[in-house]
Design a protein around this motif. Sequence first.
Motif, PDB file in Angstrom:
ATOM      1  N   GLN A  43       0.807  -1.213   0.000  1.00 57.07           N
ATOM      2  CA  GLN A  43       0.000   0.000   0.000  1.00 57.07           C
ATOM      3  C   GLN A  43       0.845   1.271   0.000  1.00 57.07           C
ATOM      4  N   GLN A  44       2.091   1.189   0.447  1.00 56.31           N
ATOM      5  CA  GLN A  44       2.916   2.384   0.591  1.00 56.31           C
ATOM      6  C   GLN A  44       3.979   2.552  -0.474  1.00 56.31           C
ATOM      7  N   ARG A  45       4.394   1.476  -1.118  1.00 57.17           N
ATOM      8  CA  ARG A  45       5.507   1.541  -2.069  1.00 57.17           C
ATOM      9  C   ARG A  45       5.113   0.952  -3.406  1.00 57.17           C
ATOM     10  N   HIS A  46       5.767   1.425  -4.437  1.00 62.16           N
ATOM     11  CA  HIS A  46       5.562   0.859  -5.768  1.00 62.16           C
ATOM     12  C   HIS A  46       6.427  -0.390  -5.888  1.00 62.16           C
ATOM     13  N   VAL A  47       5.789  -1.512  -6.164  1.00 62.40           N
ATOM     14  CA  VAL A  47       6.527  -2.743  -6.430  1.00 62.40           C
ATOM     15  C   VAL A  47       6.040  -3.301  -7.767  1.00 62.40           C
TER      16      VAL A  47
END
Length: 123
Positions: A43-47
Motif C-alpha cells: 500500500q505504501q511503495r511501488h513494487v
Amino acid sequence: MRPAVLSISAERVLAPIRNTVLAHAGYGVIPATNAESGLKILQQRHVCAMIIGHSVTLTDQQTLCSEARKLGVPAVVMDPYEHVPRSGLEVHVNPLDGPEMFLDALATLAGRGQEHCAGPTSH
C-alpha cells in the motif's frame, strides 16, 4: 533502475536464499516477514511484483493476492500444492521446481502486469 519485488516469507533459511537469487537476477528485493508488513509495503511503495513464500498461510496468501490484484501487482505464490491461480496476475509455482521456474514466472508476470516493471531478461 532495478525492478522492485516484494518478497514475503517467514522462512529463516529459504527466504534469504530466495531473496539472494532474486537480487542476483537483477531485482531490488523488499523483504517482509509476515502478511501484515507485506500489505503495508504494497500500500505504501511501488513494487513490480510480489513473491509469497509457502510459509504464509492460505488465508494470508488470499488476502495478499486480493490486494495485489486491486493494485495491478502480479504475484508468484510458492505453493507445493500448486493451487489453481485466480487471475492472470497470479501464478503458483512449486518451490521444489527450483529457482529457474519462479524467476521465469516472475519475469513473465512482471512483464504482463506492468511493462515499465519488466524484469531482467537474462538469469
